[in-house]
Design an enzyme around this catalytic site. Sequence first.
Site, PDB file in Angstrom:
ATOM      1  N   CYS A  34       0.816  -1.220   0.000  1.00 48.89           N
ATOM      2  CA  CYS A  34       0.000   0.000   0.000  1.00 48.89           C
ATOM      3  C   CYS A  34       0.847   1.267   0.000  1.00 48.89           C
ATOM      4  O   CYS A  34       0.583   2.213  -0.755  1.00 48.89           O
ATOM      5  CB  CYS A  34      -0.985  -0.008   1.166  1.00 48.89           C
ATOM      6  N   HIS A  88      -2.381   1.371   6.897  1.00 46.15           N
ATOM      7  CA  HIS A  88      -2.795   1.339   5.492  1.00 46.15           C
ATOM      8  C   HIS A  88      -2.911   2.765   4.964  1.00 46.15           C
ATOM      9  O   HIS A  88      -3.177   3.713   5.719  1.00 46.15           O
ATOM     10  CB  HIS A  88      -4.141   0.620   5.361  1.00 46.15           C
ATOM     11  N   HIS A 129      -6.220   1.914  -3.938  1.00 44.64           N
ATOM     12  CA  HIS A 129      -5.288   1.452  -2.910  1.00 44.64           C
ATOM     13  C   HIS A 129      -4.891   0.014  -3.198  1.00 44.64           C
ATOM     14  O   HIS A 129      -5.521  -0.674  -4.020  1.00 44.64           O
ATOM     15  CB  HIS A 129      -5.932   1.560  -1.516  1.00 44.64           C
TER      16      HIS A 129
END
Length: 253
Positions: free
Chosen positions: A155, A207, A219
């Site tokens: 990520c 994240h 993402h």
Amino acid sequence: MLGICTLAVIPLRAEPSDRSEQVSQVLFGETFKVIEEHRQWRKIKLLYDNYEGWIDVKQYQSITQDQLKHLQSKPFSFCNDLVEFVQNNTHQLVMIPLGANLSFLEEEDINVQGFTFDGHIITDTQPKSNILKTAHMYLNTPYLWGGKTPYGIDCSGFTQMVYKLNGYRLLRDASEQASQGEALSFIEESEPGDLAFFDNEEGNIIHVGIMMENNYIIHAHGHVRIDRLDHLGIFNVDTQRHTHRLRVIKRII
């Protein structure tokens, strides 16, 4: 001691062992400082984001301080194709990924293999509106812990590479990136290209993704994908449930 990566991509490992966890990657043309030695392994600090890890001594080329200083004075020059190759002076090909650093190719004292490249290069800082165009190039890239290429990416590697290709510097991990930029008070204040961060039950940032229009987010989760974002977090359109809890949205540009 200083070095430069002249292979497509090499793993940056947590410990000096081929079996050790990959914590990040070193892409073609990236430079670093060697900070520790252990048998065939070298612990390095990447000069782009100060990230540290171990690489095999056989997988890089040494450079001098003067060569590094000259390279750092040059404008950035990144490969802007999903996958391309350079050719050396014996006509061998080396595959290079999107975001490979090509600024050393004009330096004969560093480019000792005579690499040449005839693909697309990006050399100028791009407007914020270009962030999502770059992000879409990574769509469906599989998730890979420590990855930074279209063959596998995590990520924060995704957000770092997208920003890097547009001329903006992000740190490596999501928790580090969350220390950058200006926090926004509401989702409604966000613009395409802003970063959204998500935490776990302990409050740690785990994240990050890139905001799109109309409360969508792109993402890396399983693969680089597009989902909905609301005040609770990311709503997975496939499973019809929330997967990540929103902590903060930050404006970097």
